[in-house]
Design an enzyme around this catalytic site. Structure first.
Site, PDB file in Angstrom:
ATOM      1  N   TYR A 152       0.693  -1.224   0.026  1.00  0.00           N
ATOM      2  CA  TYR A 152       0.070  -0.030   0.078  1.00  0.00           C
ATOM      3  C   TYR A 152       0.754   1.183  -0.011  1.00  0.00           C
ATOM      4  O   TYR A 152       0.389   2.480  -0.626  1.00  0.00           O
ATOM      5  CB  TYR A 152      -0.898  -0.161   1.287  1.00  0.00           C
ATOM      6  CG  TYR A 152      -2.188   0.908   1.288  1.00  0.00           C
ATOM      7  CD1 TYR A 152      -3.183   0.750   0.097  1.00  0.00           C
ATOM      8  CD2 TYR A 152      -2.443   1.923   1.959  1.00  0.00           C
ATOM      9  CE1 TYR A 152      -4.159   1.508  -0.209  1.00  0.00           C
ATOM     10  CE2 TYR A 152      -3.450   2.574   1.930  1.00  0.00           C
ATOM     11  CZ  TYR A 152      -4.496   2.718   1.146  1.00  0.00           C
ATOM     12  OH  TYR A 152      -5.431   3.530   0.841  1.00  0.00           O
ATOM     13  N   LYS A 159      -2.616   8.597   3.064  1.00  0.00           N
ATOM     14  CA  LYS A 159      -4.005   8.245   4.004  1.00  0.00           C
ATOM     15  C   LYS A 159      -3.904   8.647   5.317  1.00  0.00           C
ATOM     16  O   LYS A 159      -4.643   9.417   6.222  1.00  0.00           O
ATOM     17  CB  LYS A 159      -4.461   6.884   4.148  1.00  0.00           C
ATOM     18  CG  LYS A 159      -5.164   6.320   2.633  1.00  0.00           C
ATOM     19  CD  LYS A 159      -6.267   7.353   2.168  1.00  0.00           C
ATOM     20  CE  LYS A 159      -7.033   6.646   1.039  1.00  0.00           C
ATOM     21  NZ  LYS A 159      -7.821   7.533   0.335  1.00  0.00           N
TER      22      LYS A 159
HETATM   23  P1  NAD Z   1     -12.548   4.462  -7.730  1.00  0.00           P
HETATM   24  O1  NAD Z   1     -11.656   4.107  -8.616  1.00  0.00           O
HETATM   25  O2  NAD Z   1     -14.133   3.942  -7.965  1.00  0.00           O
HETATM   26  O3  NAD Z   1     -12.481   5.855  -7.147  1.00  0.00           O
HETATM   27  C1  NAD Z   1     -11.363   6.561  -7.159  1.00  0.00           C
HETATM   28  C2  NAD Z   1     -11.762   8.118  -7.722  1.00  0.00           C
HETATM   29  O4  NAD Z   1     -10.737   8.888  -7.542  1.00  0.00           O
HETATM   30  C3  NAD Z   1     -12.192   7.769  -9.303  1.00  0.00           C
HETATM   31  O5  NAD Z   1     -13.391   8.576  -9.445  1.00  0.00           O
HETATM   32  C4  NAD Z   1     -11.161   8.794  -9.768  1.00  0.00           C
HETATM   33  O6  NAD Z   1     -11.590   9.560 -11.001  1.00  0.00           O
HETATM   34  C5  NAD Z   1     -10.642   9.734  -8.803  1.00  0.00           C
HETATM   35  N1  NAD Z   1      -9.539  10.518  -9.029  1.00  0.00           N
HETATM   36  C6  NAD Z   1      -8.318   9.856  -9.160  1.00  0.00           C
HETATM   37  N2  NAD Z   1      -7.381  10.989  -9.400  1.00  0.00           N
HETATM   38  C7  NAD Z   1      -7.964  11.948  -9.660  1.00  0.00           C
HETATM   39  C8  NAD Z   1      -7.720  13.293  -9.723  1.00  0.00           C
HETATM   40  N3  NAD Z   1      -6.518  13.895  -9.932  1.00  0.00           N
HETATM   41  N4  NAD Z   1      -8.756  14.236  -9.641  1.00  0.00           N
HETATM   42  C9  NAD Z   1     -10.184  13.909  -9.435  1.00  0.00           C
HETATM   43  N5  NAD Z   1     -10.524  12.638  -9.119  1.00  0.00           N
HETATM   44  C10 NAD Z   1      -9.373  11.787  -9.177  1.00  0.00           C
HETATM   45  O7  NAD Z   1     -12.273   3.503  -6.334  1.00  0.00           O
HETATM   46  P2  NAD Z   1     -12.514   3.770  -4.874  1.00  0.00           P
HETATM   47  O8  NAD Z   1     -12.242   2.540  -4.181  1.00  0.00           O
HETATM   48  O9  NAD Z   1     -14.181   4.015  -4.886  1.00  0.00           O
HETATM   49  O10 NAD Z   1     -12.021   4.864  -4.259  1.00  0.00           O
HETATM   50  C11 NAD Z   1     -12.715   5.821  -3.400  1.00  0.00           C
HETATM   51  C12 NAD Z   1     -11.943   6.281  -2.220  1.00  0.00           C
HETATM   52  O11 NAD Z   1     -12.223   5.129  -1.269  1.00  0.00           O
HETATM   53  C13 NAD Z   1     -10.394   6.623  -2.308  1.00  0.00           C
HETATM   54  O12 NAD Z   1     -10.086   7.718  -1.268  1.00  0.00           O
HETATM   55  C14 NAD Z   1      -9.825   5.263  -1.627  1.00  0.00           C
HETATM   56  O13 NAD Z   1      -8.606   5.283  -1.446  1.00  0.00           O
HETATM   57  C15 NAD Z   1     -10.860   4.955  -0.815  1.00  0.00           C
HETATM   58  N6  NAD Z   1     -10.930   3.543  -0.208  1.00  0.00           N
HETATM   59  C16 NAD Z   1     -11.034   2.522  -1.042  1.00  0.00           C
HETATM   60  C17 NAD Z   1     -11.096   1.084  -0.445  1.00  0.00           C
HETATM   61  C18 NAD Z   1     -11.247  -0.006  -1.436  1.00  0.00           C
HETATM   62  O14 NAD Z   1     -10.818  -1.169  -1.069  1.00  0.00           O
HETATM   63  N7  NAD Z   1     -11.805   0.225  -2.790  1.00  0.00           N
HETATM   64  C19 NAD Z   1     -10.798   1.109   0.850  1.00  0.00           C
HETATM   65  C20 NAD Z   1     -10.428   2.288   1.868  1.00  0.00           C
HETATM   66  C21 NAD Z   1     -10.557   3.516   1.280  1.00  0.00           C
END
Ligand code: NAD
Length: 263
Positions: free
Chosen positions: A163, A170
């Protein structure tokens, strides 16, 4: 309905698996009216199609969170269409693929700066622009205030192999949540983080060994399963809603209890 009459901006929908989209659906079910950003023309059609299923008139804004002019335009747009904003969901993160494969010690200066800019600073960049729209008294009786929720992960607190720089980003995000909560509390704006367990999304696919992480959680978490998109979305709606009126600066784990395990 927990969010009746509330207007919220959702940042981070890429497709139907996005955590942001899960939250949007749950918030809409609870009566919220939503606006969305999308990251560039490549994702516009996806977000437009999804948003239309909930509200054909939903405002959509092109926004790369590293672009100040686009950030300004989002909030100018909301100012002119709604005049105020009740909540903001930050569900955005990015690190270069190579930073999520090897060892953290190999992180490049560029890779570090980019991951922190997109995944951590963006919360402050969005929040500082949301403040003027959240401090306008509205409703009957008129009240000012708002709620901000940012998505984070356990890799901020403990080492999750591979990670890497995203864990550092984070950690900065969670610290930003506390500092923002302190600054914005007197304006009745609450800021919280939601620490989700692993969910199969586009962003998750960039983390090598992600399927193994999910198997590991399923076998070890007290609830013996992974979280669902709905689990995360419901907790986000709770944090956005008046039910969480006394909660700010918090990191709420929605991970089937995984984070309590020591061994
Ligand atoms: P996702 O890929 O669906 O969403 C990530 C989003 O970030 C996308 O919509 C992408 O367009 C956007 N993004 C990236 N770079 C960008 C930029 N420069 N400008 C604008 N937008 C940008 O994936 P997700 O898993 O739904 O992620 C959403 C959040 O949840 C993130 O912060 C991720 O770290 C967090 N998260 C995810 C998980 C998991 O296991 N999926 C667990 C904990 C936290």
């Amino acid at each position: 309905m927990l969010l009746a009459g509330k207007k919220g901006l959702i940042v981070g929908v890429a497709n139907k698996r996005s955590i942001a989209w899960g939250i949007a659906q749950a918030a809409a079910r609870e009566g919220a009216t939503l606006a969305y950003t999308y990251q560039g023309e490549r994702l516009k059609a996806n977000v437009e199609e999804l948003a239309k299923t909930l509200d054909p008139t939903a405002p959509l804004y092109d926004c790369d969170v590293t672009n100040d002019a686009q950030l300004d335009a989002v909030f100018q747009g909301i100012q002119s269409s709604w005049g105020a904003l009740d909540f903001l969901v930050h569900a955005v993160a990015f690190a270069k693929r190579e930073e999520l494969e090897g060892e953290f010690v190999g992180t490049s200066r560029d890779g570090y700066a980019l991951a922190l800019d997109v995944s951590s600073y963006s919360l402050t960049a969005l929040a500082r622009r949301a403040v003027p729209l959240m401090t306008i008294p509205r409703g009957l009786p008129p009240v000012a205030g708002g709620s901000v929720v940012a998505l984070t992960y356990y890799g901020a607190e403990k080492v999750i192999p591979r990670y890497n720089v995203m864990g550092v980003a984070k950690a900065a995000l969670e610290a930003s949540v506390r500092y923002l909560a302190y600054d914005l509390g007197p304006k009745h704006i609450r800021v919280n983080a939601l620490s989700s367990g692993p969910v199969q999304t586009l962003a998750a696919r960039g983390i090598s060994g992600f399927s193994d992480m999910m198997k590991h959680v399923e076998s070890r978490a007290p609830l013996r399963r992974n979280v669902t998109l709905e689990d995360v979305a419901h907790a986000a709606v709770f944090l956005l809603s008046p039910l969480a009126a006394g909660i700010t600066g918090e990191t709420l784990h929605v991970d089937c209890g995984y984070h309590i395990i020591g061994m």
